[in-house]
Design a protein around this motif. Sequence first.
Motif, PDB file in Angstrom:
ATOM      1  N   ARG A   1       0.805  -1.264  -0.193  1.00 24.71           N
ATOM      2  CA  ARG A   1       0.051  -0.008   0.247  1.00 24.71           C
ATOM      3  C   ARG A   1       1.013   1.287   0.012  1.00 24.71           C
ATOM      4  NH1 ARG A   1      -2.721  -3.750   3.486  1.00 24.71           N
ATOM      5  NH2 ARG A   1      -4.753  -4.249   2.506  1.00 24.71           N
ATOM      6  N   GLN A   2       0.506   2.358  -0.773  1.00 32.12           N
ATOM      7  CA  GLN A   2       1.124   3.599  -0.779  1.00 32.12           C
ATOM      8  C   GLN A   2       0.207   4.734  -0.449  1.00 32.12           C
ATOM      9  OE1 GLN A   2       4.426   3.562  -2.113  1.00 32.12           O
ATOM     10  NE2 GLN A   2       4.098   1.293  -1.938  1.00 32.12           N
ATOM     11  N   THR A   3       1.027   5.797   0.058  1.00 34.21           N
ATOM     12  CA  THR A   3       0.197   7.020   0.577  1.00 34.21           C
ATOM     13  C   THR A   3      -0.578   7.780  -0.517  1.00 34.21           C
ATOM     14  OG1 THR A   3       2.215   8.416   0.139  1.00 34.21           O
ATOM     15  CG2 THR A   3       2.102   7.201   2.223  1.00 34.21           C
ATOM     16  N   PRO A   4      -1.405   8.617  -0.248  1.00 34.16           N
ATOM     17  CA  PRO A   4      -1.980   9.321  -1.431  1.00 34.16           C
ATOM     18  C   PRO A   4      -1.108  10.211  -2.285  1.00 34.16           C
ATOM     19  CG  PRO A   4      -3.433   9.256   0.525  1.00 34.16           C
ATOM     20  CD  PRO A   4      -2.242   8.621   0.938  1.00 34.16           C
ATOM     21  N   ASP A   5      -0.125  10.663  -1.512  1.00 40.18           N
ATOM     22  CA  ASP A   5       0.988  11.421  -2.115  1.00 40.18           C
ATOM     23  C   ASP A   5       1.757  10.676  -3.299  1.00 40.18           C
ATOM     24  OD1 ASP A   5       0.195  13.738  -1.005  1.00 40.18           O
ATOM     25  OD2 ASP A   5       1.906  13.781   0.523  1.00 40.18           O
ATOM     26  N   VAL A   6       1.974   9.498  -3.052  1.00 36.06           N
ATOM     27  CA  VAL A   6       2.813   8.539  -3.949  1.00 36.06           C
ATOM     28  C   VAL A   6       1.762   8.380  -5.130  1.00 36.06           C
ATOM     29  CG1 VAL A   6       3.737   6.193  -4.409  1.00 36.06           C
ATOM     30  CG2 VAL A   6       4.294   7.936  -2.256  1.00 36.06           C
ATOM     31  N   LEU A   7       0.541   7.757  -4.585  1.00 37.63           N
ATOM     32  CA  LEU A   7      -0.366   7.493  -5.705  1.00 37.63           C
ATOM     33  C   LEU A   7      -0.620   8.842  -6.716  1.00 37.63           C
ATOM     34  CD1 LEU A   7      -3.222   5.649  -3.832  1.00 37.63           C
ATOM     35  CD2 LEU A   7      -1.222   4.960  -4.913  1.00 37.63           C
ATOM     36  N   ARG A   8      -0.588   9.956  -6.112  1.00 39.43           N
ATOM     37  CA  ARG A   8      -0.652  11.088  -6.957  1.00 39.43           C
ATOM     38  C   ARG A   8       0.452  11.486  -7.894  1.00 39.43           C
ATOM     39  NH1 ARG A   8      -3.209  13.413  -2.325  1.00 39.43           N
ATOM     40  NH2 ARG A   8      -5.513  14.176  -2.769  1.00 39.43           N
ATOM     41  N   ALA A   9       1.503  11.114  -7.523  1.00 38.26           N
ATOM     42  CA  ALA A   9       2.831  11.111  -8.431  1.00 38.26           C
ATOM     43  C   ALA A   9       2.866  10.165  -9.405  1.00 38.26           C
ATOM     44  CB  ALA A   9       3.955  11.039  -7.384  1.00 38.26           C
ATOM     45  N   MET A  10       2.390   8.734  -8.998  1.00 41.94           N
ATOM     46  CA  MET A  10       2.276   8.018 -10.214  1.00 41.94           C
ATOM     47  C   MET A  10       1.140   8.318 -11.080  1.00 41.94           C
ATOM     48  SD  MET A  10       1.993   4.438  -7.836  1.00 41.94           S
ATOM     49  CE  MET A  10       3.239   3.476  -6.845  1.00 41.94           C
ATOM     50  N   ILE A  11       0.036   8.742 -10.787  1.00 46.17           N
ATOM     51  CA  ILE A  11      -0.951   9.420 -11.760  1.00 46.17           C
ATOM     52  C   ILE A  11      -0.417  10.389 -12.575  1.00 46.17           C
ATOM     53  CG2 ILE A  11      -3.230  10.492 -12.092  1.00 46.17           C
ATOM     54  CD1 ILE A  11      -3.930   9.196  -9.349  1.00 46.17           C
TER      55      ILE A  11
END
Length: 327
Positions: free
Chosen positions: A8-18
């Motif tokens: 699982r990843q943090t929202p900030d990491v998910l946003r960077a992936m997006i």
Amino acid sequence: MDSITKNRQTPDVLRAMIARAYGSEEVPDGDDWCDELGHGWFNVAYRIRLRSGREVVLKIAPPPGIEVMTYERDAMATELAALRLVREHTTVPVPDIEFADRSRELCDADWFFMPFIDGDNLGMLRDEHSAEERAAYNELLGALNRDLNAVRGPHFGPLDGPGDPTWRAAFLRMIEGVLRDGERRTVDLGFPYAEVRAVIAAHAGSLDEVTEPCFVEWDMWDNNVMVRDGRIVAIIDHERAFYGDPLIEAGFTGSEVPAYGDSSAFIRGYGRGPATEDERVRRRLYCLYLVLIMTIETAYRNFPGTGNYEWARARLTETMALFDGGR
């Protein structure tokens, strides 16, 4: 479903992936844009709504510090290779790969985006379908699986290699890897490991009949099938594919071990006639491989309770009993 392999990843990491996959203009605002998909035991998967409103799925491989079973190493690379093969060489419906990243720059594992599939999980509808409806779906799955198996490979074993020149060598290496995984975690099989190895060796000659490497999906259970309006719209989760014998496919397992379900409609859709004695021996070896994984993986996943282990142990006892008359 929870497992220690879920990265699982943090929202900030998910946003960077997006942002990397779709551009900064698609990074969503607010809080209500991401949900973890709870189905599945291995990868973590998120359903994400982009700023434009389009929905996608992000899959992230397990973190490198988590020990996985031998056959699960580099599983996401296998899935990416499988998706490309299926899309290029068959008409079987599978998701597009919209973006894949194996750089380990944004997180410590491989990850990729695919479209969100608008449909229902066939496994979740199990109790809602009549026997006739289930049989119709299984017949469709048999036909699709036959199309997958029509893809030929350059070797036996992993899609990207290294492979083996014979199916006997590849399968024996695969099942020995599982047994070593069990020994490493001292998993109780209910049988001495030496006895299991003796059963495999006594019946390995049946593997020599397989001379052509075929693409094997291997994990096409109903939980990996998406349906809509009576149609199969996607097959998902391809990280366990390899080149081997089509008779190892999940749809055939119930023909030897009834606990896996009735295989008759799948076999009818596949278009196979009655199995020969050597084919039945191979199916039993493949059921043994499957149930060894199901038993031993409980020591690698930290599943809650003992239910998964106890169910698998019961199937292992049933499977070993199938070989009593064949020694």
